[in-house]
Design a protein around this motif. Structure first.
Motif, PDB file in Angstrom:
ATOM      1  N   GLY A 414       0.820  -1.198   0.000  1.00 53.04           N
ATOM      2  CA  GLY A 414       0.000   0.000   0.000  1.00 53.04           C
ATOM      3  C   GLY A 414       0.852   1.245   0.000  1.00 53.04           C
ATOM      4  O   GLY A 414       2.085   1.170   0.101  1.00 53.04           O
ATOM      5  N   ASP A 607      -8.192  -7.723  -7.856  1.00 54.54           N
ATOM      6  CA  ASP A 607      -7.456  -6.588  -7.285  1.00 54.54           C
ATOM      7  C   ASP A 607      -6.494  -6.985  -6.173  1.00 54.54           C
ATOM      8  O   ASP A 607      -5.862  -6.114  -5.561  1.00 54.54           O
ATOM      9  N   ARG A 645      -3.827   2.465  -6.889  1.00 53.83           N
ATOM     10  CA  ARG A 645      -3.789   1.893  -5.538  1.00 53.83           C
ATOM     11  C   ARG A 645      -2.654   2.441  -4.684  1.00 53.83           C
ATOM     12  O   ARG A 645      -2.822   2.673  -3.494  1.00 53.83           O
TER      13      ARG A 645
END
Length: 709
Positions: A414, A607, A645
């Motif tokens: 992330g 995803d 993302r």
């Protein structure tokens, strides 16, 4: 009765004797054996311990106070607030000396630490300002309001004055009798630990905090000029948190050494030991009566005792819990969790924290948009040293659970997450405090998971620092061969690889892999995790065959131990798409490897990080096979998904863009490839540094494009 005096009285007793009926009323007022009986020795001199040689850094607040006094406006109340030992009294003392010396004002100093001292000191002020013996006697005996007498005398003073109410840490006592007022004839200056504005209506508040580094060093040099250089003093000051009381005590200790004088560096080295608080307090004057306010080991105990007396034991408990963490900003969200119930009722956490803030024991700070609580390091060390041994296991267990709840349970890739970096000093501080192996193992598991989370946000320096230091700290209780210690060191090796330190990473990961294989077996999940990290390093060192052999063993081990559809198994298989040469990738797993992205899609979703990684590596395999258009289409979609993302700076994004530049160039779009790689190289130089192997490889590819135009 004979008509004479038949009784007698001693000490403060009285005998009343009369003929006939008499009605006698007598009032007794008892104020203990403190200053009330005789009052302070002087209100014309500051009642302080060791005044500073020179007041450092307080020029701004001194200018404000000085301007008010010089203007002779009167009627102002100034409140200096801050934690114990921050130098509030020193500022008040400096102003007192200035106005009584240079400006000819009357200075009046009252110790307002308790009711008896306040009352006796204020009545002494009344006497100084002209109160008669009868007025004072009536006030002492409760026959007239004492505060009214004091302020009447201050109002009619022929000379302007400065009244200092020092150590006013219980402002409640000022309200009993309305002791704090204003007068056109003078200025009131209050020193206190109580920060809440509700205690000081109409007053001007001024926070007194720690000193800047340069001024803190000068405090030490003022007291011990021959013990070291200014830079050495600055390093000691940093270790003392630049707290004026701690600096004064340290300087006093250094200046008093005769037989074997210490240097600044020697003193600083000793501050790293377990007896830090005791060492600091050795700087107190041994020939003077100990005053808790002048010792870092005791000054805050006054506040903790006050919490107990006021029915707020939770505040003391919360401070002891904070003392298990670091003297760095701690996100308030960490405390706002049900697991705090192990040490205090969750419903009382808010009240306890407000009490700490009110007493200037903690402060609220905003870090990267996150509300945090922070306490001074010397304070936390003092509280930790005084915490009863029987309660530390409970505190440690609660601290571990709170940090455990704050770290993602299953860290995923992330974007950068500042909150995670804020947790690092606290989990490391907790590992320094714990004394039980079980608590150390639990805390190390949290630290390792935090390292993984940092790693997967691209913060490789923090990931390495966290796992390496945590393993070192836990090893003292768990031993070098403990499973959690080895797992933490394995994560440190993975971070070294991402930092471009390939040789160090190989050495460490090979050492850990050998130990894990001997202790737990080749197919143990921890051993396989290290195998996966080691094969990445070997591949980047150019030892492709060794890397592929280890990767195939990892795939087989994970398939057996975790199952074929486990994310870690799928991730290892996806790495084969990247590592195998074109001739092998089409035959691997009977040709099924090239369909892995679809398998990941079905098992994990489109995803999922592993699915995206499989598509990324599949695009590379297609590129090696010369299927440039297919590769170009797939890596374009992967790059767009990555950017949405993770953002444009994320390492996986840059790797995908690098492959995208290859497919563009292969299809004739060299100018677009140059544009893509120019951006990749620039971002890697900013994020990894110009000499990182990934940066160097990107720059080499860019040069190839430019030279082949």
């Amino acid at each position: 009765m004979t008509g004479g005096t038949d009784g007698h009285a001693e000490d403060q007793g009285r005998v009343y004797q009369a003929r006939g009926d008499q009605h006698i009323s007598e009032h007794h007022h008892h104020y203990g054996d403190g200053p009330e009986r005789g009052g302070p020795d002087s209100v014309r001199r500051p009642a302080v311990g060791r005044p500073p040689v020179a007041l450092r850094d307080r020029s701004e607040v001194m200018e404000r106070l000085r301007a008010s006094v010089e203007a002779e406006r009167g009627g102002q109340v100034y409140v200096l607030y801050g934690m114990g030992g921050s130098g509030k009294t020193a500022v008040a003392c400096a102003l007192f000396q200035e106005v009584t010396g240079e400006h000819g004002r009357v200075g009046l100093w009252v110790n307002a630490a308790d009711r008896a001292s306040l009352r006796a000191g204020m009545l002494a002020v009344a006497a100084d300002r002209g109160a008669g013996d009868g007025e004072l006697l009536a006030a002492r005996n409760g026959l007239r309001p004492a505060a009214d007498l004091v302020w009447t005398c201050l109002d009619r003073s022929a000379e302007p004055w400065l009244l200092v109410l020092d150590n006013t840490d219980e402002p409640e006592i000022l309200r009993d009798g309305d002791w704090l007022r204003t007068s056109p004839r003078g200025t009131v200056l209050v020193t206190t630990r109580r920060a809440a504005a509700r205690w000081w209506p109409g007053a001007e508040l001024q926070y007194i905090g720690v000193l800047p580094r340069e001024d803190a060093a000068l405090v030490l040099r003022d007291l011990a000029p021959h013990s070291g250089t200014t830079e050495q003093a600055a390093r000691v000051a940093d270790r003392l948190g630049r707290l004026p009381l701690a600096l004064t005590l340290a300087g006093g200790f250094l200046s008093h050494q005769v037989i074997d004088p210490w240097t600044m560096d020697a003193y600083g080295d000793q501050l790293d030991g377990d007896q830090r608080v005791q060492l600091i307090d050795r700087g107190a004057d041994a020939l003077s009566e100990a005053d808790p306010r002048h010792l870092v080991g005791l000054t805050w105990q006054l506040t903790l005792d006050a919490f107990e007396a006021r029915g707020l034991p939770e505040a003391a408990t919360l401070l002891r819990l904070l003392a298990r963490f670091a003297a760095e900003p701690l996100p308030l969200a960490v405390l706002n969790h049900e697991d705090i119930g192990g040490v205090l009722p969750r419903a009382r956490t808010e009240t306890a924290l407000r009490a700490l803030l009110d007493q200037s024991l903690s402060e609220l700070v905003d870090v990267v948009g996150m509300r945090c609580v922070q306490s001074h390091g010397v304070l936390l060390d003092s509280v930790s040293a005084a915490t009863p041994a029987q309660v530390t296991p409970t505190l440690d267990a609660a601290a571990v659970r709170l940090l455990d709840a704050a770290v993602p349970g299953a860290p995923d890739a992330g974007p950068h997450e500042p909150r995670l970096r804020l947790l690092v000093p606290h989990v490391l501080a907790l590992l320094r405090h714990v004394g039980e192996p079980s608590a150390a193992a639990d805390a190390l598991a949290v630290a390792t998971r935090l390292s993984v989370a940092l790693h997967r946000t691209g913060d490789y320096p923090s990931a390495w620092e966290t796992s390496r230091t945590a393993a070192d700290l836990a090893q003292r209780l768990l031993g070098a061969d403990d499973r959690t210690v080895l797992a933490a060191r394995s994560r440190a090796g993975r971070a070294l690889f991402r930092l471009g330190r390939f040789l160090e990473a190989e050495s460490l990961l090979r050492e850990i892999h050998t130990a894990q294989e001997a202790l737990f077996g080749a197919d143990d999940p921890d051993t396989l995790d290290t195998s996966y990290g080691l094969q990445l390093v070997l591949a980047n060192l150019g030892r492709r065959e060794e890397s592929v052999a280890l990767l195939r063993a990892t795939v087989a081990g994970r398939r057996s131990a975790l199952g074929p559809a486990h994310p870690l198994t799928l991730r290892a298989r996806a790495s084969l798409l990247e590592m195998l040469p074109a001739a092998d990738v089409v035959t691997e797993e009977g040709g099924a490897l090239l369909t892995l992205p679809s398998e990941c899609d079905r098992s994990l979703g489109p995803d999922h990080t592993v699915t995206l990684g499989a598509r990324h590596n599949h695009a590379w395999a297609l590129y090696l096979l010369g299927r440039f258009a297919e590769a170009d289409s797939e890596i374009r979609r992967v790059t767009e998904a990555y950017v949405r993302r993770f953002g444009p700076e994320y390492p996986m994004v840059l790797a995908a863009r690098q492959l995208f530049s290859r497919t563009r160039a292969a299809l004739g779009g060299v100018d677009e490839a140059i544009e893509l790689m120019t951006e990749v190289v620039a971002r890697r130089e900013r994020g990894l540094g110009p000499e990182h192997p990934f940066t160097v490889a990107g720059r080499r590819l860019l040069d190839t494009y430019r030279s082949g135009r």
